[in-house]
Design an enzyme around this catalytic site. Structure first.
Site, mmCIF file in Angstrom:
data_model
loop_
_atom_site.group_PDB
_atom_site.id
_atom_site.type_symbol
_atom_site.label_atom_id
_atom_site.label_comp_id
_atom_site.label_asym_id
_atom_site.label_seq_id
_atom_site.Cartn_x
_atom_site.Cartn_y
_atom_site.Cartn_z
ATOM 1 C CG HIS A 199 -108.805 20.685 -16.106
ATOM 2 N ND1 HIS A 199 -109.104 20.107 -14.888
ATOM 3 C CD2 HIS A 199 -107.779 19.952 -16.624
ATOM 4 C CE1 HIS A 199 -108.304 19.057 -14.693
ATOM 5 N NE2 HIS A 199 -107.484 18.947 -15.728
ATOM 6 N N GLY A 256 -106.525 22.273 -2.293
ATOM 7 C CA GLY A 256 -107.905 21.937 -2.656
ATOM 8 C C GLY A 256 -108.059 21.023 -3.843
ATOM 9 C CG ASN A 306 -107.459 18.619 0.718
ATOM 10 O OD1 ASN A 306 -108.506 18.518 1.365
ATOM 11 N ND2 ASN A 306 -107.337 18.122 -0.500
HETATM 12 N N1 APR Z 1 -110.310 24.091 1.272
HETATM 13 C C1 APR Z 1 -109.367 23.264 0.750
HETATM 14 N N2 APR Z 1 -109.637 22.060 0.188
HETATM 15 C C2 APR Z 1 -110.934 21.672 0.190
HETATM 16 C C3 APR Z 1 -111.978 22.462 0.728
HETATM 17 C C4 APR Z 1 -111.622 23.722 1.285
HETATM 18 N N3 APR Z 1 -112.547 24.541 1.830
HETATM 19 N N4 APR Z 1 -113.153 21.786 0.560
HETATM 20 C C5 APR Z 1 -112.843 20.622 -0.056
HETATM 21 N N5 APR Z 1 -111.513 20.547 -0.270
HETATM 22 C C6 APR Z 1 -110.747 19.469 -0.909
HETATM 23 C C7 APR Z 1 -111.352 18.086 -0.797
HETATM 24 O O1 APR Z 1 -110.930 17.457 0.403
HETATM 25 C C8 APR Z 1 -110.753 17.399 -2.035
HETATM 26 O O2 APR Z 1 -109.508 16.795 -1.722
HETATM 27 O O3 APR Z 1 -110.699 19.752 -2.282
HETATM 28 C C9 APR Z 1 -110.507 18.541 -3.015
HETATM 29 C C10 APR Z 1 -111.459 18.545 -4.181
HETATM 30 O O4 APR Z 1 -111.200 17.390 -4.943
HETATM 31 P P1 APR Z 1 -112.092 17.111 -6.243
HETATM 32 O O5 APR Z 1 -113.519 17.309 -5.901
HETATM 33 O O6 APR Z 1 -111.639 15.803 -6.798
HETATM 34 O O7 APR Z 1 -111.690 18.304 -7.251
HETATM 35 P P2 APR Z 1 -110.385 18.407 -8.113
HETATM 36 O O8 APR Z 1 -109.224 17.775 -7.423
HETATM 37 O O9 APR Z 1 -110.248 19.830 -8.502
HETATM 38 O O10 APR Z 1 -110.763 17.532 -9.409
HETATM 39 C C11 APR Z 1 -109.844 17.528 -10.475
HETATM 40 O O11 APR Z 1 -111.471 16.388 -11.867
HETATM 41 O O12 APR Z 1 -113.704 16.298 -12.318
HETATM 42 C C12 APR Z 1 -112.487 16.694 -12.822
HETATM 43 O O13 APR Z 1 -111.998 18.413 -14.333
HETATM 44 C C13 APR Z 1 -112.478 18.187 -13.036
HETATM 45 O O14 APR Z 1 -110.761 19.814 -12.532
HETATM 46 C C14 APR Z 1 -111.494 18.707 -12.012
HETATM 47 C C15 APR Z 1 -110.593 17.508 -11.787
#
Ligand code: APR
Length: 251
Positions: free
Chosen positions: A118, A186, A212
């Protein structure tokens, strides 16, 4: 055998291990994720602040979120999970990190073969004439920052409604097709095409391990093993075991 030892064994026995990471791996560095209760999308509507159409219509408004994210990215450092992936790459175990994150923390944590699916905040470009800028060349005193042509400047991050940069796309899909082990760290796995990568890897016979504290949207048929723990703690544990296995292997 507990999941940590099993995962360490899978890592050391893999031919081509790949990591796919999301915002959760940077939470322990101080960057909020997007979809948890205190995530970015709980404070900003993604369609109003994260979509290319919103940027075109009102770049100053979208820059309110972009400036907040830029400040966070500039102010934090890698955590133990980033360092662990850097070390696993140095050990020759991990061949590629595919990240959805735009914070450059994997590189700061020692990983070199990083695919920024991204994009990142390190570089920017003019929305109108496409002139490119390094982050430090752009002042955020006035929003939106403007190019000499008058156009609004934006970071080289992928907004909703935009495609994945060609090179990142092909490198990531190549990695997912070649790997025999993918560790998914994550990510809620809720945004395509990044969320397709574990499915492709699985279809090619790779083993999928998730780290996660919560369940993600990855189908249970895809994930072979889920270590339900924060990434930092999980990787501190895993690296201890990997190192002791390597020492045993040498004796
Ligand atoms: N360690 C591991 N995982 C974690 C932790 C941690 N300390 N804290 C939170 N998480 C997990 C949450 O449970 C969740 O499943 O990380 C995940 C974050 O998910 P999102 O907030 O949806 O982020 P992401 O998956 O990276 O989103 C994907 O969406 O908004 C767009 O472009 C943006 O790159 C992003 C994409």
């Amino acid at each position: 055998m507990d999941k940590y030892h099993k995962f360490a064994e899978l890592l050391l026995g893999s031919r081509y291990a790949v990591a796919l990471t999301g915002a959760g791996i940077s939470v322990e560095s101080g960057i909020p994720d997007f979809r948890s209760d205190e995530g970015v999308w709980a404070r900003y509507d993604p369609l109003e602040y994260g979509h290319i159409d919103s940027f075109q219509a009102d770049p100053a408004k979208v820059w309110n979120l972009l400036k907040e994210m830029d400040a966070m990215v500039e102010s934090v450092g890698p955590n133990d999970a980033h360092y662990a992936l850097g070390e696993l790459e140095k050990l020759g175990v991990l061949k590629m990190v595919i990240t959805q994150n735009v914070d450059s923390l994997h590189q700061k944590g020692g990983a070199n073969n990083v695919v920024e699916f991204h994009g990142s905040f390190r570089t920017m470009h003019c929305n109108d004439c496409l002139k490119s800028f390094h982050r430090r060349e752009v002042s955020l005193v006035e929003l939106p920052p403007r190019c000499t042509c008058g156009g609004p400047i934006r970071p080289d991050v992928v907004l909703f409604g935009e495609g994945i940069p060609d090179e990142a796309y092909s490198r990531a899909f190549d990695g997912a097709s070649r790997c025999d082990l993918m560790v998914v760290v994550g990510t809620s796995a809720s945004v395509a095409p990044a969320s397709d990568l574990p499915l492709i890897a699985r279809r090619r016979g790779a083993r999928i391990v998730e780290i996660n504290p919560e369940a993600s949207e990855l189908p249970r048929s895809v994930t072979e093993m889920h270590i339900m723990a924060p990434a930092g703690a999980a990787f501190r544990n895993i690296m201890k075991i990997v190192k002791s296995m390597q020492t045993e292997g040498k004796n």
